[in-house]
Design an enzyme around this catalytic site. Structure first.
Site, PDB file in Angstrom:
ATOM      1  CB  SER A  22      -0.754   0.109   1.338  1.00 25.75           C
ATOM      2  OG  SER A  22       0.074  -0.052   2.462  1.00 25.75           O
ATOM      3  CB  CYS A  52       1.161  -5.798   1.540  1.00 24.83           C
ATOM      4  SG  CYS A  52      -0.152  -4.952   2.371  1.00 24.83           S
TER       5      CYS A  52
HETATM    6  N1  DGL Z   1       2.380  -2.953   4.962  1.00 20.89           N
HETATM    7  C1  DGL Z   1       1.005  -3.459   5.016  1.00 20.89           C
HETATM    8  C2  DGL Z   1       1.083  -4.626   5.600  1.00 20.89           C
HETATM    9  O1  DGL Z   1       1.840  -5.478   5.824  1.00 20.89           O
HETATM   10  C3  DGL Z   1       0.237  -2.430   4.640  1.00 20.89           C
HETATM   11  C4  DGL Z   1      -0.597  -1.796   5.927  1.00 20.89           C
HETATM   12  C5  DGL Z   1      -1.743  -0.905   5.560  1.00 20.89           C
HETATM   13  O2  DGL Z   1      -1.724  -0.333   4.658  1.00 20.89           O
HETATM   14  O3  DGL Z   1      -2.384  -0.845   6.446  1.00 20.89           O
HETATM   15  O4  DGL Z   1      -0.006  -5.161   6.262  1.00 20.89           O
END
Ligand code: DGL
Length: 270
Positions: free
Chosen positions: A14, A76
């Protein structure tokens, strides 16, 4: 037409969190080219519905496929928990899809038995209970305690780390009773390695902090080796795309990748 092995590796998140994974991939596989996509227009994913995260992920996969990526790394946890199965089916034989959750579960399998482990992550990841289910299947008598820590992503995206305010927020979350007596803590969000130092400082007793970037990068390396897909062309070019151009993203990307970063604006929908 390029050889399949010379095609880039697609990595998405994201926002800046996935850069922790992308950076480790470059350390482990310096001869590979990357196309990084940060969906800054839809950040944070952790508060979005499963359907929304799936729709963004498919759209990003389309872009990465158009760029000829041989592998798509979902850097992510929120998107890995919501969209991994869907993306695997969607991309089919066009590209291999790798998530950040399975490599972490393999690490837990190798290293832990009969113990209590904590996990912090977004609401999307924690509520999906994907780690809980996968770790239970290991049948290694591991008690997993998961805690949603939704303030951490916006805090990190705004550049709030290594300061007093971020320490207070981190300490408040980590003081949760559920996390008492854990042997290890899984960073179930790829943004959190950016606050790893502060997380470590919170604990007076030894608690191992588990970050998925290295295990994911090694999993990817193994895959490329097994499939004879390592880039031997000698040509390396990295690209960084964002769905909404922000100065803070550019500053963070430069922090990881120095001046090689040329950020391109690439709206998900025209
Ligand atoms: N870095 C992401 C994760 O691992 C995204 C976090 C988000 O956009 O809320 O969940």
């Amino acid at each position: 037409m390029k050889e399949a092995s010379a095609q880039p590796i697609g990595v998405f998140d994201s926002g800046i969190g996935g850069l922790t994974v992308a950076h480790t991939i470059k350390e482990v596989l310096p001869k590979e080219s990357l196309v990084y996509f940060g969906d800054t227009a839809h950040l944070p994913y952790g508060d979005k519905s499963e359907a929304a995260v799936q729709a963004y992920s498919v759209k990003i996969a389309d872009i990465l496929l158009q760029k000829g990526c041989k592998v798509i790394v979902i850097a992510c946890n929120s998107a890995s928990s919501a969209a991994y199965d869907l993306l695997k089916e969607y991309t089919g034989r066009r590209a291999k899809v790798i998530n950040v959750i399975d490599p972490m579960v393999s690490l837990v399998k190798e290293r832990f038995n009969k113990t209590k482990i904590g996990l912090i992550g977004t609401k999307r990841t924690v509520n999906s209970d994907v780690y809980g289910r996968k770790i239970n299947q290991l049948k290694q008598d591991i008690e997993l305690k998961s805690l949603a820590t939704p303030l951490l992503v916006p805090m990190i995206e705004e550049g709030f780390f290594n300061n007093k305010i971020s320490s207070e927020i981190i300490n408040k979350y980590l003081s949760d009773d559920d996390l008492n007596g854990i042997e290890a803590l899984i960073l179930g969000c790829t943004h959190y390695p950016l606050i790893k130092k502060q997380i470590k400082e919170f604990y007076s007793q030894p608690v191992e902090i588990l970050d998925s970037s290295l295990v994911t990068a090694h999993y990817l390396k193994q895959y490329l080796e097994n499939e004879a897909l390592l880039n031997n062309s000698g040509q390396v070019k990295d690209q960084f795309l964002v769905s909404d151009f922000t100065r803070s993203f550019e500053a963070s990307a430069k922090l990881f990748f120095k001046d090689e970063v040329h950020l391109e604006s690439y709206p998900l929908w025209d």
